[in-house]
Design a protein around this motif. Structure first.
Motif, PDB file in Angstrom:
ATOM      1  N   THR A   1      -9.051 -37.258  -3.069  1.00  0.00           N
ATOM      2  CA  THR A   1      -9.120 -36.328  -4.200  1.00  0.00           C
ATOM      3  C   THR A   1      -7.842 -36.495  -5.013  1.00  0.00           C
ATOM      4  O   THR A   1      -6.745 -36.261  -4.502  1.00  0.00           O
ATOM      5  CB  THR A   1      -9.260 -34.874  -3.714  1.00  0.00           C
ATOM      6  OG1 THR A   1     -10.470 -34.769  -2.966  1.00  0.00           O
ATOM      7  CG2 THR A   1      -9.307 -33.894  -4.887  1.00  0.00           C
TER       8      THR A   1
ATOM      9  N   ARG B   1     -15.167 -33.157  -5.308  1.00  0.00           N
ATOM     10  CA  ARG B   1     -15.022 -34.526  -4.760  1.00  0.00           C
ATOM     11  C   ARG B   1     -16.183 -34.850  -3.820  1.00  0.00           C
ATOM     12  O   ARG B   1     -16.740 -35.949  -3.874  1.00  0.00           O
ATOM     13  CB  ARG B   1     -13.675 -34.638  -4.014  1.00  0.00           C
ATOM     14  CG  ARG B   1     -13.513 -35.871  -3.126  1.00  0.00           C
ATOM     15  CD  ARG B   1     -13.438 -37.135  -3.956  1.00  0.00           C
ATOM     16  NE  ARG B   1     -13.509 -38.351  -3.166  1.00  0.00           N
ATOM     17  CZ  ARG B   1     -14.637 -39.028  -2.922  1.00  0.00           C
ATOM     18  NH1 ARG B   1     -15.795 -38.584  -3.387  1.00  0.00           N
ATOM     19  NH2 ARG B   1     -14.622 -40.140  -2.235  1.00  0.00           N
TER      20      ARG B   1
ATOM     21  N   GLY C   1     -15.325 -35.601 -10.493  1.00  0.00           N
ATOM     22  CA  GLY C   1     -13.879 -35.668 -10.644  1.00  0.00           C
ATOM     23  C   GLY C   1     -13.337 -34.418 -11.316  1.00  0.00           C
ATOM     24  O   GLY C   1     -14.006 -33.789 -12.145  1.00  0.00           O
TER      25      GLY C   1
ATOM     26  N   PHE D   1     -13.008 -43.081  -7.074  1.00  0.00           N
ATOM     27  CA  PHE D   1     -12.080 -42.251  -6.310  1.00  0.00           C
ATOM     28  C   PHE D   1     -11.245 -43.174  -5.426  1.00  0.00           C
ATOM     29  O   PHE D   1     -11.703 -44.225  -5.005  1.00  0.00           O
ATOM     30  CB  PHE D   1     -12.845 -41.280  -5.407  1.00  0.00           C
ATOM     31  CG  PHE D   1     -13.555 -40.191  -6.150  1.00  0.00           C
ATOM     32  CD1 PHE D   1     -12.841 -39.123  -6.675  1.00  0.00           C
ATOM     33  CD2 PHE D   1     -14.936 -40.230  -6.318  1.00  0.00           C
ATOM     34  CE1 PHE D   1     -13.498 -38.104  -7.361  1.00  0.00           C
ATOM     35  CE2 PHE D   1     -15.600 -39.210  -6.997  1.00  0.00           C
ATOM     36  CZ  PHE D   1     -14.879 -38.146  -7.522  1.00  0.00           C
TER      37      PHE D   1
END
Ligand SMILES: Cc1cc2nc3c(=O)[nH]c(=O)nc-3n(C[C@H](O)[C@H](O)[C@H](O)COP(=O)(O)O)c2cc1C
Length: 217
Positions: free
Chosen positions: A11, A151, A156, A195
């Protein structure tokens, strides 16, 4: 669902979004996770204001951009000493990403404002106020829970506070009563990139055991 630990590690600040929608159901799921956060005395002092209306988003984006530009100008005029060129480049990369968000905030699928009343929860005794720390300590865990839940759903987010210098304007545009502080504004959307684990200094370099300065467990 991804593994909790992996979700935490991956994250990070996501500021560029695709135009894929985020559903109300997904937003509610993130709010449900935020709601589960700890707070002092379980006071749960926060409220959420979810902004999906394009007109309201545009107005918020305008205010955000103004505060961002002011911050960036001030920040660039008083840059800290960087230890290495790599540190400087990392800072500038983050700044460019923040600038991008400031120029495109209204492109986020939703903006979620976390409101806290500007009150003091500390009790008093014969010796005066019994300090229990700032009320903000009871809202940022909820913000982080929200970001972690997003997440998990592949959405996002980034915690922002740069609008703080325009707090009155922002409150006005959102009809937020003056007794509330907007503690965080979190844009959310499907990430344009992937990510990943963001660079951080190793935990050992900032960890002390039993006494400050003692590096060994
Ligand atoms: C209290 C706080 C305030 C922040 N304010 C902003 C902001 O106003 N605008 C922004 O783009 N990012 C903001 N950020 C995001 C940080 O820049 C980001 O978390 C940091 O650079 C690490 O990013 P990374 O996880 O992608 O490495 C804020 C983060 C925190 C925790």
């Amino acid at each position: 669902m991804i593994d909790l630990y992996e979700g935490i590690l991956t994250t990070r600040a996501i500021r560029r979004y695709t135009d894929e929608p985020v559903t109300v159901e997904e937003i509610r799921k993130c709010l449900r996770a935020a709601q589960q956060a700890p707070s002092g005395g379980n006071s749960q002092p926060w409220q959420y204001l979810v902004i999906t209306d394009p007109d309201v988003k545009r107005k918020v984006a305008e205010i955000y951009r103004r505060s961002y530009r002011r911050w960036e100008t001030a920040q660039l005029a008083s840059l800290p000493e960087f230890r290495t060129d790599a540190d400087r480049e990392a800072f500038m990369r983050s700044l460019r990403s923040s600038r991008y968000l400031a120029e495109h905030l209204d492109e986020a699928a939703a903006l979620v404002a976390f409101l806290v009343p500007d009150v003091d929860l500390a009790p008093s005794d014969a010796d005066g106020r019994v300090d229990i720390g700032p009320i903000y300590a009871s809202v940022y865990p909820a913000v982080q829970n929200f970001c972690l839940a997003a997440r998990a759903l592949g959405i996002g987010t980034v915690l922002t506070t740069v609008y703080w210098s325009e707090m009155d304007q922002l409150r006005r545009v959102l009809d937020v009563p003056e007794r509330y502080v907007i503690a965080a504004l979190v844009p959310m959307g499907r990430p344009r990139g992937a990510f990943g684990v963001a660079p951080r200094r190793p935990a050992e370099t900032v960890t002390h055991w039993n006494r400050f300065g003692n590096r060994e467990p």
